[in-house]
Design a protein around this motif. Structure first.
Motif, short mmCIF file in Angstrom:
data_model
loop_
_atom_site.label_atom_id
_atom_site.label_comp_id
_atom_site.label_asym_id
_atom_site.label_seq_id
_atom_site.Cartn_x
_atom_site.Cartn_y
_atom_site.Cartn_z
N PHE A 149 -0.51 10.76 -7.36
CA PHE A 149 -0.17 11.93 -7.84
C PHE A 149 -0.94 11.19 -9.61
N LYS A 150 -1.45 9.95 -9.54
CA LYS A 150 -2.65 9.22 -10.43
C LYS A 150 -3.83 9.39 -10.76
N ALA A 151 -4.79 9.51 -8.88
CA ALA A 151 -5.40 8.97 -9.12
C ALA A 151 -6.81 10.75 -9.58
N PRO A 152 -8.08 10.43 -9.75
CA PRO A 152 -8.40 11.27 -10.18
C PRO A 152 -8.35 12.02 -8.43
N PHE A 192 1.22 -1.24 -0.21
CA PHE A 192 0.04 -0.47 -0.19
C PHE A 192 1.11 1.46 0.39
N ARG A 193 1.90 1.47 1.05
CA ARG A 193 2.91 2.73 0.73
C ARG A 193 3.38 2.42 -1.04
N GLY A 194 4.26 1.60 -1.10
CA GLY A 194 4.64 1.36 -1.92
C GLY A 194 3.87 2.50 -3.54
N VAL A 195 2.21 2.03 -3.65
CA VAL A 195 1.71 1.89 -4.95
C VAL A 195 1.29 3.43 -4.49
N ALA A 196 1.45 3.78 -3.42
CA ALA A 196 0.80 5.28 -2.87
C ALA A 196 2.02 6.29 -3.38
N PHE A 197 3.12 5.84 -4.02
CA PHE A 197 3.96 6.58 -4.03
C PHE A 197 3.24 7.55 -5.52
N GLU A 198 2.95 6.36 -6.49
CA GLU A 198 3.21 6.48 -8.13
C GLU A 198 1.14 6.76 -7.76
N GLY A 240 5.79 17.94 -21.21
CA GLY A 240 7.45 18.21 -20.27
C GLY A 240 8.64 19.13 -21.06
N ASP A 241 7.76 19.69 -21.58
CA ASP A 241 8.77 21.28 -21.91
C ASP A 241 9.31 22.33 -21.14
N GLU A 242 10.07 21.85 -19.75
CA GLU A 242 9.93 23.20 -19.37
C GLU A 242 11.00 23.31 -19.32
N PRO A 243 11.41 25.27 -19.22
CA PRO A 243 12.93 25.49 -19.60
C PRO A 243 13.52 25.03 -18.34
N ILE A 244 14.97 24.80 -18.90
CA ILE A 244 16.29 24.11 -17.76
C ILE A 244 16.58 25.27 -16.83
N GLY A 245 16.77 24.37 -15.65
CA GLY A 245 16.22 25.37 -14.83
C GLY A 245 16.98 24.61 -13.14
N HIS A 246 17.82 24.96 -12.28
CA HIS A 246 18.27 24.68 -11.22
C HIS A 246 16.92 23.75 -10.15
N ASP A 247 15.94 25.05 -9.94
CA ASP A 247 15.20 24.70 -8.99
C ASP A 247 14.06 24.35 -9.53
N ASN A 248 13.92 23.18 -10.59
CA ASN A 248 12.87 23.53 -11.60
C ASN A 248 12.53 21.61 -11.91
N ILE A 249 12.66 21.69 -10.70
CA ILE A 249 12.14 19.87 -10.35
C ILE A 249 10.74 19.78 -10.68
N ARG A 250 10.99 18.41 -11.79
CA ARG A 250 9.37 18.09 -11.67
C ARG A 250 9.58 17.00 -11.37
N LEU A 251 8.48 16.97 -10.23
CA LEU A 251 7.97 16.17 -9.80
C LEU A 251 6.93 15.85 -9.79
N PRO A 252 5.81 14.62 -9.14
CA PRO A 252 4.55 13.99 -10.03
C PRO A 252 3.86 14.78 -9.68
N VAL A 253 3.65 15.71 -8.39
CA VAL A 253 3.04 16.67 -8.56
C VAL A 253 2.23 17.47 -10.03
N PHE A 259 -3.22 15.39 -15.03
CA PHE A 259 -4.01 14.56 -15.32
C PHE A 259 -5.49 14.13 -14.54
N GLY A 260 -5.02 14.84 -12.86
CA GLY A 260 -5.86 14.51 -11.70
C GLY A 260 -6.63 15.81 -11.79
N GLY A 261 -6.30 16.67 -12.20
CA GLY A 261 -7.80 17.80 -12.67
C GLY A 261 -8.90 17.28 -13.51
N ARG A 262 -8.84 16.89 -14.57
CA ARG A 262 -9.07 16.93 -15.87
C ARG A 262 -10.66 15.36 -15.79
#
Lengths: 335, 476
Positions: free
Chosen positions: A105-108, A96-102, B453-466, B472-475
């Protein structure tokens, strides 16, 4: 002078499990701290501080298992069978912990709460049952004619359950101090508050376990409290007290990195203490590392690769941490 | 509490342990099969992008990277269970054969798992944190990691199928020749067969995603590139895979003849065979384990002789040549093998059809073809499962072929404990991986977005899952 290869293997597994406890410890701690941080943005940041590295951290657990399998197959077979249900529950928690990472952020949006709970619940269950496993292990895996006969629920006993809580607190403290280092502003101050409380809790926990273990286990009491052992082991509690004091001062003075370092030291000292209590057994109280060791051909074959590859692993792991250095902030993800 | 000998729902402790292993490994294998293929695909895409600079390759890279992440995560957590299950449920096997399989697993962790995990973070989230070359290097390391991982685990499994290079002292396996252990007789065949299976399954999965998008009027350049690349793969690898499968079968005939006899539904003793009459290929049959014959069958004369002995009247051992307690389950093998072969043949046909339509310039427009490819999306994975069921059930009743029986390999748990753990696994896996598959399908519903994923290259510009969440989440 010839080196006893079995001792080398015991050291490698000791090291591997320690790496796991330290590294996945703060990952799991972050998961458990979700309970105290309701805001979505904060939760995003917390998860993102470890998202790039958690998988590598968890791999040390696989190495612990595989190393045991390679060098001490008898211990692997007996311990894993004897600790069946706590280990299965730990594995399910890690799922549960591991899949939560992915998934989180993919869930509605409407489903995100499921993975918040999975992240918290999975981390808690995994940490708790790692502690239960540890407690049962220290209590001893008594064998009759080479078979474990205490039953599937021998872990439902005061000491293992208390050890479960101990690991939950220890990991939470690690996670908390990690977040002090990796975040700032309101989340960081919230973590400072929590870290103070958690350090009191862990002091209480270490004290209870340090008294309870020798009281309930004559052999361990004998190891710690007879001459000359008592002399060279006496710095251990002093070091713990000193580190606790340094930790609380570091939190008080709003240091960023040093609370994490001191919390690592505390975990490290506790872990060494357990090692001293168990050595040289691998299935306490009766089976030593030599009795459980694999054929020398197997130990040798696996050792060659291990001593070459582990330093390389440490190098690229360090590089990966370096790439993701610095504070993680909410806006980082939104470019 | 019930002991190991008692039963729940007719299952004793051994049955539960076997079902639990089969259940957990079947779920698991699907994910690494796709990550092996997808990692290589991603490496190719990033390499093409670096070489040609074409935007479409970069778009596809980011698109499949998200899907790779979800599938990889499921592979990691289900794989962790496997690495512990040898000890939790097969303690006697681990104690007996750990001297061989333990070091092989340890090498897999050291040379593959760490490498995948160590570079995965940079691959997934490091796009703007490291240079292009270094990012490509991370992708390559993850890809190589998946391939190394496959190699070690196939070596270990193949050793259990065709063990050699060891002696037995005090009832423990002692390795005597590591080269012979790793390069055991079935290892090269199984490795090649599995590698191509992973590539085929992935190309069918990618191809089906593209075909589905085109059918749903979301015809993009990126979708066409996806379809085209996956169909090239299918066209070349499907025939090669059939060739490799044939060679694997001949190898099995040499080392595990009972498995082949069961796959073929072939009962007759070699000593009673008429040498002027070849063995027929049994297309369909209802084999009966207890009556030792096929109750009903449709056969093509001589073909089985031709395939297995490369002569018209050649003969091989039948199931009756083996003691009753040494025979695998005929029904399982007979049917799982046929499912695999049927799907492999369909893949060959699809590959040929794609070549024809490509020549006719109708690859992206032929509705019937696009539908067929969409439907074939999961067939690569089903074929992998059928193939593994064939080879693993065909190893029975042995866990280490000819050396240790499965019934002697199991840990002594009482049946109620095992029923509980199996119930937990079934519940958790169906819930977690069911939702995971739904999320993957959600991701492939939408075609690739240009300049993702075409962001300008920059050090603080981290592309994390958010960032992915905001896309995707919003739509939903």
């Amino acid at each position: 002078m010839s080196i006893d290869i079995t001792i080398v293997w015991a050291a490698i597994i000791f090291f591997g499990v320690m790496m796991y406890v330290v590294m996945d410890g703060f990952d799991l701690g972050i998961g458990m701290l979700y309970l105290f941080v309701p805001k979505r943005e904060d939760r995003d940041v917390m998860m993102n501080t470890v998202a790039p590295v958690w998988d590598g951290n968890e791999t040390w657990l696989v190495l612990g298992g595989a190393g045991l399998f390679a060098a001490f197959p008898r211990a692997y077979a007996v311990l894993l069978s004897a600790l069946y249900l706590p280990l299965i529950l730990m594995l399910l928690g890690l799922i549960f912990r591991g899949v939560a990472f992915e998934f989180r952020f993919k869930a509605p949006d409407v489903e995100r709460h499921i993975w918040d709970k999975a992240f918290f619940g999975g981390s808690f269950v995994a940490a708790f049952f790692q502690g239960v496993t540890l407690g049962t292990y220290i209590n001893g895996i008594k064998l009759t004619n080479g078979e474990y006969t205490a039953g599937a629920f021998a872990w439902v006993a005061p000491f293992p359950l208390f050890a479960g809580l101990g690991v939950v607190i220890a990991y939470s403290l690690l996670g908390c101090c990690w977040l002090i280092w990796k975040t700032d502003e309101s989340l960081q101050s919230r973590m400072r508050e929590l870290a103070k409380k958690l350090s009191w809790l862990i002091l209480f926990n270490i004290s209870v376990i340090s008294i309870w273990t020798p009281l309930s286990n004559q052999e361990i009491a004998h190891r710690w409290f007879t001459m000359p052992n008592i002399l060279w082991l006496s710095p251990m509690p002093i070091l713990v007290a000193l580190t606790m004091w340094k930790l609380s001062r570091a939190i008080e003075h709003k240091h960023e990195l040093s609370p994490f370092i001191y919390s690592l030291c505390i975990i490290f000292l506790g872990y060494i203490g357990l090692g001293i209590s168990v050595w040289p057994n691998i299935i306490p109280p009766d089976i030593s590392i030599w009795q459980a060791a694999a054929p020398i051909e197997s130990q040798r074959f696996a050792l060659v690769g291990t001593v070459i590859i582990i330093p390389i692993i440490l190098i690229y792991t360090a590089w990966s941490y370096y790439v993701f250095r610095g504070k993680v902030r909410a806006e980082d993800g939104y470019h | 509490m019930l002991t190991a000998q008692e039963t729940i729902l007719g299952f004793n402790a051994l049955d539960f342990a076997r079902v639990q292993f089969a259940f957990t490994i079947s779920f698991h294998i699907v994910f690494p099969a796709l990550t092996i293929g997808l990692a290589s695909y991603l490496a190719v895409l990033e390499g093409f992008w670096l070489k040609t600079g074409k935007q479409v390759y970069k778009d596809l890279y980011h698109y499949w990277l998200k899907i790779f992440g979800v599938i990889f995560g499921m592979g990691v957590v289900s794989g962790l269970v496997m690495s512990y299950q040898f000890g939790t449920n097969w303690g006697s096997f681990s104690e007996f054969a750990g001297g061989v399989t333990g070091p092989l697993l340890a090498y897999e962790v050291l040379t593959a798992f760490f490498m995948e995990a160590g570079f995965l973070g940079v691959m997934m989230f490091g796009w703007n944190r490291v240079g292009r070359g270094l990012h490509f290097f991370a992708t390559l390391m993850v890809t190589v990691g998946t391939l190394i991982s496959m190699t070690w685990i196939i070596a270990s499994n193949s050793w259990m199928q065709t063990p050699q290079g060891f002696s037995i002292v005090n009832n423990i396996v002692i390795p005597t020749d590591w080269w012979a252990i790793v390069f055991n007789p079935s290892f090269p065949y199984r490795l090649v067969h599995m590698a191509m299976a992973a590539f085929l399954a992935t190309s069918l999965f990618v191809g089906a995603s593209a075909a589905w998008q085109i059918l749903r009027k979301q015809d993009t350049d990126a979708g066409r590139v996806m379809l085209s690349m996956s169909m090239w793969m299918l066209m070349f690898v499907a025939p090669l895979q059939i060739l490799a499968g044939d060679m694997h079968g001949l190898n099995t005939l040499e080392y595990q003849p009972a498995k082949i006899a069961a796959m073929e539904g072939h009962w007759e003793k070699l000593s009673e065979a008429k040498t002027d009459k070849g063995m027929p290929l049994v297309l369909f049959a209802i084999p009966s384990q207890t009556q030792e014959k096929n109750l009903f069958s449709i056969e093509i004369p001589h073909v089985s002789s031709l395939i297995l002995t490369h002569s018209l009247n050649g003969q091989i051992k039948g199931l009756k040549d083996f003691a009753v307690e040494d025979r695998p389950n005929v029904n399982v093998l007979f049917w799982s093998f046929r499912i695999m072969v049927a799907l492999g043949s369909a893949m060959l046909l699809a590959g040929l059809a794609s070549a024809y339509l490509r020549y006719k310039k109708q690859l992206y427009t032929s509705k019937i073809f696009l539908w067929a490819i969409t439907l074939m999306g999961p067939t690569g994975l089903i074929a992998i499962l059928a193939g593994w069921i064939t080879t693993e059930a065909g190893r029975q009743p042995w866990v280490v072929y000819g050396v240790m029986r499965t019934k002697d390999a199991v840990s002594l748990h009482d049946v109620s404990t095992l029923a509980l753990s199996l119930a937990l696994f079934v519940f958790v896996y169906i819930f977690v991986f069911g939702i995971g598959v739904a999320y993957v399908l959600r991701l492939i519903r939408k075609p690739p977005v240009t300049h993702e994923g075409d962001e300008p290259i920059g050090h603080d510009n981290i592309r994390l899952p958010v960032a992915i969440a905001s896309e995707f989440g919003g739509r939903s």
